[in-house]
Structures are given as structure tokens and as C-alpha cells.
Design a protein around this motif. Structure first.
Motif, PDB file in Angstrom:
ATOM      1  N   GLN A 130      28.204-133.978 -50.527  1.00 58.11           N
ATOM      2  CA  GLN A 130      27.467-132.822 -50.632  1.00 58.11           C
ATOM      3  C   GLN A 130      25.910-133.309 -50.568  1.00 58.11           C
ATOM      4  O   GLN A 130      25.317-133.660 -51.724  1.00 58.11           O
ATOM      5  N   THR A 144      23.245-131.767 -50.045  1.00 60.26           N
ATOM      6  CA  THR A 144      22.323-130.933 -50.947  1.00 60.26           C
ATOM      7  C   THR A 144      23.444-129.680 -51.204  1.00 60.26           C
ATOM      8  O   THR A 144      24.426-129.606 -50.987  1.00 60.26           O
ATOM      9  N   GLN A 178      23.480-126.867 -49.875  1.00 59.57           N
ATOM     10  CA  GLN A 178      23.809-126.149 -48.736  1.00 59.57           C
ATOM     11  C   GLN A 178      24.567-127.170 -47.611  1.00 59.57           C
ATOM     12  O   GLN A 178      25.476-126.494 -46.978  1.00 59.57           O
ATOM     13  N   TRP A 179      24.167-128.396 -47.822  1.00 58.71           N
ATOM     14  CA  TRP A 179      24.725-128.970 -46.476  1.00 58.71           C
ATOM     15  C   TRP A 179      25.708-130.141 -46.869  1.00 58.71           C
ATOM     16  O   TRP A 179      25.907-130.972 -48.287  1.00 58.71           O
ATOM     17  N   ARG A 197      28.328-129.274 -42.092  1.00 63.65           N
ATOM     18  CA  ARG A 197      28.431-127.938 -42.553  1.00 63.65           C
ATOM     19  C   ARG A 197      27.305-127.381 -43.310  1.00 63.65           C
ATOM     20  O   ARG A 197      26.706-128.212 -44.323  1.00 63.65           O
ATOM     21  N   PHE A 198      26.533-126.195 -43.090  1.00 65.16           N
ATOM     22  CA  PHE A 198      25.595-125.636 -43.769  1.00 65.16           C
ATOM     23  C   PHE A 198      25.895-124.261 -44.284  1.00 65.16           C
ATOM     24  O   PHE A 198      26.359-123.306 -43.363  1.00 65.16           O
ATOM     25  N   GLU A 252      24.896-120.696 -46.844  1.00 60.97           N
ATOM     26  CA  GLU A 252      24.179-120.252 -47.992  1.00 60.97           C
ATOM     27  C   GLU A 252      24.748-118.868 -47.783  1.00 60.97           C
ATOM     28  O   GLU A 252      25.650-118.537 -46.993  1.00 60.97           O
ATOM     29  N   SER A 292      25.743-119.163 -42.177  1.00 63.27           N
ATOM     30  CA  SER A 292      26.547-120.546 -42.509  1.00 63.27           C
ATOM     31  C   SER A 292      26.697-121.166 -40.950  1.00 63.27           C
ATOM     32  O   SER A 292      26.690-120.473 -39.812  1.00 63.27           O
ATOM     33  N   GLN A 332      28.328-124.966 -38.598  1.00 60.65           N
ATOM     34  CA  GLN A 332      29.024-126.043 -38.529  1.00 60.65           C
ATOM     35  C   GLN A 332      29.078-126.709 -37.048  1.00 60.65           C
ATOM     36  O   GLN A 332      29.284-126.169 -36.036  1.00 60.65           O
TER      37      GLN A 332
END
Length: 586
Positions: A375, A377, A379-380, A421-422, A424, A428, A430
Motif C-alpha cells: 500500500q 499510500t 489510495q495506491w 490500483r487507485f 478513493e 477507482s 487499475q
């Protein structure tokens, strides 16, 4: 630790899922309920509301809208459809229905064309190998289907082009610890002529289904019993022989149990699946009936706050109960042990799975899966995985007279995936790269043969966005395949596929637009046309809530009446309309 909210969920391949109680949960990727954003694999989950909102004409058409999936049709609704996940063969996808391994032992896969979409509550698609959890067939991915588990009365009726008409009803009753559910439906269509050069008739279908289920909660655990019966008839055109119609009859019976004992969660399921299809013409009839008995057991516990262990056993026997031609062998048994670990510490996630299958025809097969995620962050997430898989040859490939090759070896693969993958709240995305080497790939028209090596690689990109009442879903797949023995592309795998769906939701109504693009496809050296051109299809749809209990839906597919084919020589549907009415008093 196990969450109490999941105690009522019969998860993984052992029991059916209470999909109404959970959102964005993967059940089948790791045989345990996991938040979708925490799974170290490419997973798409469609709940019942998602399925209804898309207004797809049938299950293959719905799956074709998802990332990494291509579709070939030998006509329209009811006719044979091939679903390809990430460039794998049709038989490289394991289909689970309420956790039960499904499909014909003679064909070696589950035909999805005659599986009623009206019977489906939830769909989970796992792209990438899952043989370390499920054994044979899960080479390219898993399609896990949960049948209707309505908690209220629901009635649907629909009509459409080509004489399409259908109705279905779902009911449920709760009596203290006992819950009873039932669903039933019928549908039919006149269809259209799928091969005009062969005859002048329309090729339609008829279908009916019924499901009854009971859940009973006791001090000894949650018990479930279920029976599904799905029968149908469809017409087709072929240049081989004079048979041009088929009857289908599928039945599934299962008993399930789950219980939390201390730190251990136990699950077990016993099932029987019968798959029958008989094609016929004026002077002949060719029945094929196969049966599969299966037992699953698994147990899961948390060894620490960071480490979770899952282990289990799987046994199934496949039989050819009846066939129009004699087979040299008519049964085989598969026994398996599997185990897996999940480790999470701060931003690091690790997964490992191992399975040992003993097949009385081939001996032992070992498969494994490793995955790691970090992970970056909140989100990422960056993840990578590698896994092996195999598929045993079908009874047709081994023993069908004139086509069989008893010397066939199981198909085997090694697959890699790297993804970013992002996620929030309202957005989203990928980006995933995948690569697979398949050894002993089974190909052939007149006789099944092992191909020394085939390579498959590609890129998937998907984006989901929500802005106020507007939403957008985009999926793009680039695919590159090669048969290393011939230097040719694998059949019916387009290099580029794009699907987009935009929608708006207001207080009492909603509307959507779809765009589906597919580039040209190689059809094979024996096809009537070696290469089919690419195409773009547009669709629109809307729904309106007439009353709190009554909803009207309408759609227009192939908006510009595009003339196209996905299987050489077979006509597909032109512009067509569908209208449906749903009644659910709540």
C-alpha cells in the motif's frame, strides 16, 4: 478475526453467498470473504442491482461487458457462445454455481448460453489462475455465480425483438430460524436465421427453470439445502450432419453446513450436478449425460493478528452416464488437499496457496500461487503475483471416436501479473499487465493434439467514476497471443477490446449509453473466413419507477443495426428492443 456479520455467509466453494448482506466483497478469489480492494488479484463483482441495471440480454452478453473478457457467438440468444478470459480457451475458465463445480464432463466446460440470467443474484469474475485453490479448469480465471436469494416477492415480465418473451417470480418466507426461498421462470424467442446459406428457418429457444432452497440456523451451525432444475430447447444451424436442434436439462442438488467453533470457522458442502444435452434431427438423436458428485470441506483461523490460515479437502467424481457413442472410459475421480496463508503487516500484504490433486488417470498435479502487495499510500496499491495451473483433457478429447487422443497430456500454465490500483470514494482505476505460458495447449479440428507452447500476454485498464448523479465505467484490454508451433494467433481473440458505459440516475428514472468495440479476430485456418473485421456497437437504455413497487425498463441494443460477426459464418442480432416490468412490494 472473523466478523460476526460474515457468520451468515456461506463462502468460497463450500456454500452459497448471502450477497444482499455484503457489498464489494470477494468471496471466491481466496475462498474467503475479503474486501474487494484488499484482494491481490483482478476481480469484478456484480451484485443483483448491478446486473439488473445493465439490462443485458443474457449471461454471455453481460460478461462481455467486463474487463479482460471476449465473446464469440454462433448466432443469438440460446445458441452456443464462447467466453474467453484473458486469451484463455473456453475451457480454461472454471464456472462455479453456488460454489458447485459446473459443466459437462464430455465437453470439459460449462455452456453459459442456456444459463438463465434471471436466476442470478451475484457474479464474481476472478481474472488470472486460481488452480491453487480450485484445481483443474481455473487456468485463465473463475466465474462464480450465486443464484437468486431474494428476501422479498419479486415478479418480472419482459418482451422484445425476435419474439422474445419471459417471466420469472421469486418469493421467500422467514419462520424463526428457518428461511425458505423459491424462484421460477420461463422464457422463449423465435430468434433469427443464424446461417442463411444452410436453411431458411429462424433459430430460437425455449427455457424454464425452478429453484427451491432452505436455510436453517441451529446451535450446531447454519445448514442449507438447495435444488435447481433448468431445462431448455434451442435450434441451431450446422454444416455437419442434419441435427439442428437440442434439448438441455441441468440439475444441481446441494447440502451445506458452516459453524464457528472457537477461533475456527468450518464449512462443508456435498453436491450432485447433472448435465444433459441431446442434439437431434429428422433421423437421429445424440444424447450426452454427465454427472459430477463433489465434496468440499475447509477450515479457517487467525494464527495471529497478522496471519490467517485456511486449509481444506476437495473430492469429486465425474461420470459419463449416457452417450450416443461408446467411450473407452466413463468415469474418473479427483482428490485434493489445499492450504493457504494470508499475511498483513502495516502496508505489506502477502498471500500464498498450495494444492495437490490426485487424478486416477494422470496421477499427481501440484499447483501454487504467490502474491504480494504494498500500500504505497491510502489510495495506491502495487501488487504482483505468479501462479501455476492445469486443465485435464475432457472425455471428448480423450475418448470420442474419430477425434479422441488418449495420449493427451494435461494443459499446464505459468502466469504472472503486475498491477497498480487507485481507489478513493468516487473514483477507482487499475492498470494490469499479465503474461501466461501454456504448455500442452489442446487444439485441433479433426483430432485433439497438444501444442508444444502458446504464449498470451496483455494489458488491462479499467476506470470507474462517480460524479453526483453521473457514473462512467471504462474497460480496455490489449491482447497478444501466439501458437509457437505454427506462429499463428490463437483463434477468436481480438487484439483490442473496449467497453464503456455511461449512466445518469435521478430520483425516479435513470438512463445509460454503452459503446463496445472489438478489433479484427483470427478465426482459424479451417474457418470459412480466416479473419473477421472489427466492429463498434452502441446501445441505450432507461428505467422509470412508476410506483415504489413497480419499475419499467427499456433498452435498444445494436443501435445502428451494425452487421457483424464474432464467429465466422454466423449471423448476429441486428438492432433490437427489449422492455421489462418489475414488481417488488418490498
Amino acid at each position: 478475526m472473523f466478523k460476526p456479520a460474515l457468520a451468515a455467509v456461506l463462502v468460497a466453494s463450500c456454500c452459497s453467498v448471502y450477497a444482499d448482506d455484503i457489498e464489494h466483497i470477494s468471496i471466491y478469489a481466496n475462498r474467503t470473504a475479503t474486501a474487494q480492494q484488499d484482494v491481490l488479484a483482478s476481480v469484478t463483482v456484480l451484485e443483483h442491482d448491478d446486473i439488473v441495471a445493465r439490462q443485458a440480454s443474457d449471461l454471455p452478453a453481460l460478461l462481455a461487458q467486463l474487463p479482460g473478457i471476449n465473446l464469440s457467438r454462433d448466432g443469438g440468444r440460446g445458441q452456443t457462445s464462447g467466453v474467453y478470459i484473458r486469451g484463455g480457451n473456453v475451457g480454461h475458465t472454471l464456472v462455479l454455481i453456488d460454489g458447485v463445480r459446473s459443466g459437462s464432463a464430455t465437453l470439459g466446460y460449462k455452456s453459459l448460453a442456456m444459463l438463465p440470467l434471471e436466476l442470478i443474484q451475484r457474479i464474481e469474475v476472478v481474472r488470472g489462475p486460481r488452480a491453487a485453490w480450485y484445481g483443474s479448469d481455473a487456468l485463465a480465471g473463475v466465474i462464480a455465480i450465486t443464484t437468486r436469494r431474494s428476501n422479498a416477492v419479486e415478479l418480472n415480465v419482459n418482451i422484445g425483438s425476435y419474439g422474445q418473451a419471459g417471466t420469472d417470480l421469486s418469493v421467500s418466507q422467514h419462520v424463526e430460524q428457518l428461511t425458505l426461498r423459491a424462484s421460477a421462470g420461463v422464457s422463449r424467442a423465435d430468434g433469427f436465421n443464424v446461417r442463411k446459406e444452410l436453411d431458411s428457418d429462424s433459430d430460437g429457444y425455449k427455457q424454464k427453470f425452478i429453484k427451491v432452497a432452505a436455510d436453517y440456523q441451529t446451535e450446531l451451525g447454519l445448514w442449507t439445502a438447495q435444488a435447481d432444475v433448468n431445462s431448455g430447447y434451442y435450434e441451431f444451424d450446422t454444416s455437419y450432419g442434419n441435427e439442428d436442434a437440442a434439448d438441455t436439462f441441468n440439475r444441481t442438488y446441494l447440502l451445506g453446513w458452516q459453524q464457528q467453533l472457537g477461533r475456527w470457522q468450518h464449512q462443508a458442502q456435498l453436491s450432485r450436478n447433472l448435465d444433459s444435452e441431446a442434439s437431434y434431427g429428422p433421423d437421429s438423436r445424440s444424447p450426452f449425460i454427465t454427472a459430477r458428485d463433489e465434496f468440499n470441506y475447509q477450515a479457517q483461523t487467525s494464527l495471529s493478528t497478522s496471519l490467517t490460515l485456511l486449509a481444506g479437502v476437495n473430492w469429486y467424481q465425474e461420470k459419463v452416464d449416457r452417450s450416443s457413442t461408446p467411450y473407452e472410459k466413463t468415469s474418473r475421480i479427483n482428490r485434493a488437499l489445499f492450504t493457504g496463508l494470508h499475511y498483513q503487516l502495516n502496508a505489506l500484504k502477502l498471500e500464498a496457496a498450495l494444492r495437490r490433486d490426485l487424478i486416477n488417470q494422470y496421477g499427481g498435479q501440484n499447483t501454487w500461487q504467490l502474491a504480494a502487495g504494498y500500500q504505497l499510500t491510502e489510495q495506491w496499491l502495487l501488487r504482483a503475483s505468479r501462479g501455476t495451473a492445469f486443465k485435464t483433457p475432457s472425455f471428448n478429447e480423450l475418448y470420442y471416436p474419430g477425434y479422441a487422443n488418449p495420449a493427451l497430456k494435461p494443459q499446464e500454465s505459468v502466469s504472472d501479473e503486475i498491477a497498480l490500483r487507485f481507489v478513493e470514494q468516487d473514483f477507482s482505476a487499475q492498470l494490469a499487465w499479465f503474461d501466461r505460458d501454456v504448455t500442452n495447449l489442446i487444439q485441433g479440428v479433426e483430432r485433439a493434439e497438444n501444442v508444444l507452447l502458446a504464449t498470451i500476454s496483455g494489458v488491462e485498464f479499467s476506470v470507474q467514476q462517480q460524479w453526483q448523479q453521473f457514473s462512467s465505467n471504462l474497460a480496455y484490454t490489449w491482447l497478444d497471443t501466439e501458437n509457437k508451433s505454427s506462429g499463428l494467433k490463437l483463434e477468436r481473440r481480438p487484439k483490442n477490446t473496449l467497453n464503456w458505459r455511461g449512466s445518469i440516475v435521478e430520483d425516479k428514472w435513470s438512463a445509460f449509453v454503452t459503446v463496445d468495440y472489438q478489433s479484427s479476430t483470427y478465426q482459424g485456418m479451417y474457418a470459412s473466413v480466416a479473419n473477421l473485421g472489427g466492429f463498434t456497437l452502441w446501445g441505450i437504455g432507461a428505467d422509470y419507477q412508476l410506483t415504489p413497487a413497480l419499475t419499467l425498463r427499456a433498452k435498444l441494443e445494436n443501435l445502428f443495426d451494425k452487421n457483424y460477426q464474432t464467429s465466422a459464418g454466423y449471423t448476429t442480432a441486428g438492432a433490437n428492443v427489449g422492455i421489462s416490468l418489475r414488481y417488488s412490494p418490498g
